[in-house]
Design a protein around this motif. Sequence first.
Motif, PDB file in Angstrom:
ATOM      1  N   GLY A  93      48.982  49.275 101.082  1.00 41.16           N
ATOM      2  CA  GLY A  93      48.854  47.759 101.310  1.00 41.16           C
ATOM      3  C   GLY A  93      48.603  47.294 100.288  1.00 41.16           C
ATOM      4  O   GLY A  93      48.443  47.404  98.885  1.00 41.16           O
ATOM      5  N   SER A  94      47.709  45.656 101.011  1.00 39.24           N
ATOM      6  CA  SER A  94      48.049  44.657  99.184  1.00 39.24           C
ATOM      7  C   SER A  94      46.968  43.892  99.732  1.00 39.24           C
ATOM      8  O   SER A  94      46.743  44.007 101.339  1.00 39.24           O
ATOM      9  CB  SER A  94      49.160  44.447  98.804  1.00 39.24           C
ATOM     10  N   LEU A  95      46.499  43.354  99.303  1.00 38.70           N
ATOM     11  CA  LEU A  95      44.842  42.027  99.488  1.00 38.70           C
ATOM     12  C   LEU A  95      45.705  40.988  98.953  1.00 38.70           C
ATOM     13  O   LEU A  95      45.099  40.353  97.855  1.00 38.70           O
ATOM     14  CB  LEU A  95      44.444  42.209  99.328  1.00 38.70           C
ATOM     15  N   PRO A  96      46.313  39.979 100.371  1.00 37.09           N
ATOM     16  CA  PRO A  96      47.281  38.971  99.709  1.00 37.09           C
ATOM     17  C   PRO A  96      46.474  37.541  99.646  1.00 37.09           C
ATOM     18  O   PRO A  96      45.141  37.295  99.955  1.00 37.09           O
ATOM     19  CB  PRO A  96      48.314  38.660 100.572  1.00 37.09           C
ATOM     20  N   ASP A  97      46.744  36.287  99.098  1.00 36.81           N
ATOM     21  CA  ASP A  97      46.216  35.496  98.799  1.00 36.81           C
ATOM     22  C   ASP A  97      46.296  34.644  99.985  1.00 36.81           C
ATOM     23  O   ASP A  97      47.431  34.064 100.116  1.00 36.81           O
ATOM     24  CB  ASP A  97      46.871  34.975  97.348  1.00 36.81           C
ATOM     25  N   GLN A  98      44.905  34.223 100.096  1.00 34.41           N
ATOM     26  CA  GLN A  98      45.371  33.675 102.033  1.00 34.41           C
ATOM     27  C   GLN A  98      46.068  31.766 101.289  1.00 34.41           C
ATOM     28  O   GLN A  98      46.785  31.378 102.162  1.00 34.41           O
ATOM     29  CB  GLN A  98      43.801  32.756 102.664  1.00 34.41           C
ATOM     30  N   GLN A  99      45.306  31.056 100.593  1.00 37.57           N
ATOM     31  CA  GLN A  99      46.171  29.950 100.155  1.00 37.57           C
ATOM     32  C   GLN A  99      47.599  30.300  99.702  1.00 37.57           C
ATOM     33  O   GLN A  99      48.139  29.246  99.841  1.00 37.57           O
ATOM     34  CB  GLN A  99      45.578  29.216  99.105  1.00 37.57           C
ATOM     35  N   ALA A 100      48.145  31.669  99.040  1.00 36.38           N
ATOM     36  CA  ALA A 100      49.381  31.480  99.098  1.00 36.38           C
ATOM     37  C   ALA A 100      49.975  31.976 100.446  1.00 36.38           C
ATOM     38  O   ALA A 100      51.876  31.589 100.129  1.00 36.38           O
ATOM     39  CB  ALA A 100      49.451  32.563  97.953  1.00 36.38           C
ATOM     40  N   CYS A 101      49.865  32.628 101.020  1.00 33.92           N
ATOM     41  CA  CYS A 101      50.439  32.649 102.400  1.00 33.92           C
ATOM     42  C   CYS A 101      50.297  31.102 103.255  1.00 33.92           C
ATOM     43  O   CYS A 101      51.520  31.320 103.784  1.00 33.92           O
ATOM     44  CB  CYS A 101      50.054  33.703 103.439  1.00 33.92           C
ATOM     45  N   GLN A 102      49.606  30.071 102.977  1.00 35.05           N
ATOM     46  CA  GLN A 102      49.707  29.317 103.529  1.00 35.05           C
ATOM     47  C   GLN A 102      50.650  28.329 103.153  1.00 35.05           C
ATOM     48  O   GLN A 102      51.018  27.242 103.674  1.00 35.05           O
ATOM     49  CB  GLN A 102      48.379  28.349 103.647  1.00 35.05           C
ATOM     50  N   ARG A 150      39.129  32.043 108.379  1.00 36.56           N
ATOM     51  CA  ARG A 150      40.075  31.327 108.183  1.00 36.56           C
ATOM     52  C   ARG A 150      40.112  31.513 106.894  1.00 36.56           C
ATOM     53  O   ARG A 150      41.236  31.425 106.071  1.00 36.56           O
ATOM     54  CB  ARG A 150      38.917  30.347 107.864  1.00 36.56           C
ATOM     55  N   SER A 151      39.752  32.738 105.894  1.00 38.53           N
ATOM     56  CA  SER A 151      39.309  32.972 104.971  1.00 38.53           C
ATOM     57  C   SER A 151      40.762  34.207 104.580  1.00 38.53           C
ATOM     58  O   SER A 151      40.642  34.323 103.265  1.00 38.53           O
ATOM     59  CB  SER A 151      38.090  33.787 104.527  1.00 38.53           C
ATOM     60  N   ASN A 152      41.171  34.750 105.758  1.00 36.39           N
ATOM     61  CA  ASN A 152      41.933  35.863 105.407  1.00 36.39           C
ATOM     62  C   ASN A 152      42.894  35.879 106.475  1.00 36.39           C
ATOM     63  O   ASN A 152      42.905  36.943 106.634  1.00 36.39           O
ATOM     64  CB  ASN A 152      41.169  37.137 104.528  1.00 36.39           C
ATOM     65  N   TYR A 153      43.355  35.187 107.582  1.00 36.01           N
ATOM     66  CA  TYR A 153      43.969  35.281 108.640  1.00 36.01           C
ATOM     67  C   TYR A 153      45.016  36.233 108.276  1.00 36.01           C
ATOM     68  O   TYR A 153      45.647  36.713 109.755  1.00 36.01           O
ATOM     69  CB  TYR A 153      43.972  34.332 109.428  1.00 36.01           C
ATOM     70  N   VAL A 154      46.093  35.973 106.880  1.00 40.31           N
ATOM     71  CA  VAL A 154      47.367  36.270 107.727  1.00 40.31           C
ATOM     72  C   VAL A 154      47.205  37.867 107.440  1.00 40.31           C
ATOM     73  O   VAL A 154      47.491  38.651 108.258  1.00 40.31           O
ATOM     74  CB  VAL A 154      48.148  36.079 106.363  1.00 40.31           C
ATOM     75  N   TYR A 155      46.221  38.276 106.372  1.00 43.64           N
ATOM     76  CA  TYR A 155      46.069  39.950 106.212  1.00 43.64           C
ATOM     77  C   TYR A 155      45.407  40.254 107.613  1.00 43.64           C
ATOM     78  O   TYR A 155      45.874  41.565 107.861  1.00 43.64           O
ATOM     79  CB  TYR A 155      44.876  39.612 105.191  1.00 43.64           C
ATOM     80  N   GLY A 156      44.045  39.657 107.879  1.00 46.19           N
ATOM     81  CA  GLY A 156      43.922  39.685 109.533  1.00 46.19           C
ATOM     82  C   GLY A 156      44.757  40.161 110.583  1.00 46.19           C
ATOM     83  O   GLY A 156      44.669  41.142 110.987  1.00 46.19           O
ATOM     84  N   ALA A 157      45.316  39.337 110.683  1.00 46.59           N
ATOM     85  CA  ALA A 157      46.817  39.588 111.609  1.00 46.59           C
ATOM     86  C   ALA A 157      47.339  40.298 111.504  1.00 46.59           C
ATOM     87  O   ALA A 157      47.366  41.769 112.582  1.00 46.59           O
ATOM     88  CB  ALA A 157      47.937  38.232 111.416  1.00 46.59           C
ATOM     89  N   ALA A 158      47.828  41.158 110.151  1.00 48.01           N
ATOM     90  CA  ALA A 158      48.566  41.848 109.876  1.00 48.01           C
ATOM     91  C   ALA A 158      47.842  43.504 110.146  1.00 48.01           C
ATOM     92  O   ALA A 158      48.001  44.608 110.574  1.00 48.01           O
ATOM     93  CB  ALA A 158      48.769  42.405 108.598  1.00 48.01           C
ATOM     94  N   LYS A 159      46.601  43.630 110.282  1.00 45.36           N
ATOM     95  CA  LYS A 159      45.412  44.469 109.958  1.00 45.36           C
ATOM     96  C   LYS A 159      45.170  44.755 111.825  1.00 45.36           C
ATOM     97  O   LYS A 159      44.885  45.609 112.655  1.00 45.36           O
ATOM     98  CB  LYS A 159      44.654  44.187 109.404  1.00 45.36           C
TER      99      LYS A 159
END
Length: 250
Positions: A93-102, A150-159
């Motif tokens: 896995g990886s820990l993405p940057d939330q702002q980059a994902c947005q 809000r701080s990591n919802y793309v990563y959170g959605a994946a998990k």
Amino acid sequence: MQDTQQRIVIIGATSSIAEHCARLWVSGRTVALTLVGRDAARTERVAADLRVRSPGSSVQVRAADLLDPRAIRALADAIVLEGMPTQVLIAHGSLPDQQACQASLDSAAEALQVNAMSPVLFAEAFAGHMEASGGTITIIGSVAGDRGRRSNYVYGAAKGLVTRYAQGLQHRLAGSGSRLRVVLVKPGPTATPMTAHLPQRGLAPVEDVARQIVDGSAAGKATVYAPGKWAVIMMVIRHLPAVVFNKMNI
């Protein structure tokens, strides 16, 4: 007595958590290990360390595409042909940057593929083989999947997807009478290279998290929070009313 029956497959073997789990598995016994990673040289370095720690163990390395469904299926089939695994740890896995994902749908898509689709496909590929023989599939998720923040919802959605998948697979196996166990691990923030850019205070030692993963897998627990305090913390967070939760900067 040497334990030559344990056949352990680790997907994402170069991750710090996976490497420490492997060290625990080879400690004081011999096992057959298959280490899978995208970078052959890095994976081989992990293997070399394990061979020194456990000279009697067999440690194989496979470099693989961890994202392509056909490659995942072919890899699982090839590993099983060499011998049915008794333990599969899916740890990449990886820990993405939330702002980059947005800002970039490409970044968001990559984060979802690496942290959700790939682990699920690996689990499904091995489950199809192991359902009859039994064993344990351990999937590393995250406490981030328990509630979108809000701080990591793309990563959170994946998990979160990984959590729902693991629960569904557990339900399916429970109804089939299979001896295969699926263990979902939800680590909290852990001191690894993936979190090196974060404040280190309060991060769990990777050795402690690995120990809980190995012990929880051996016990066949359905869900393992690592450290255990996160079970209570996330229960509170999951049940906070939206009117309260939405005011929190987490």
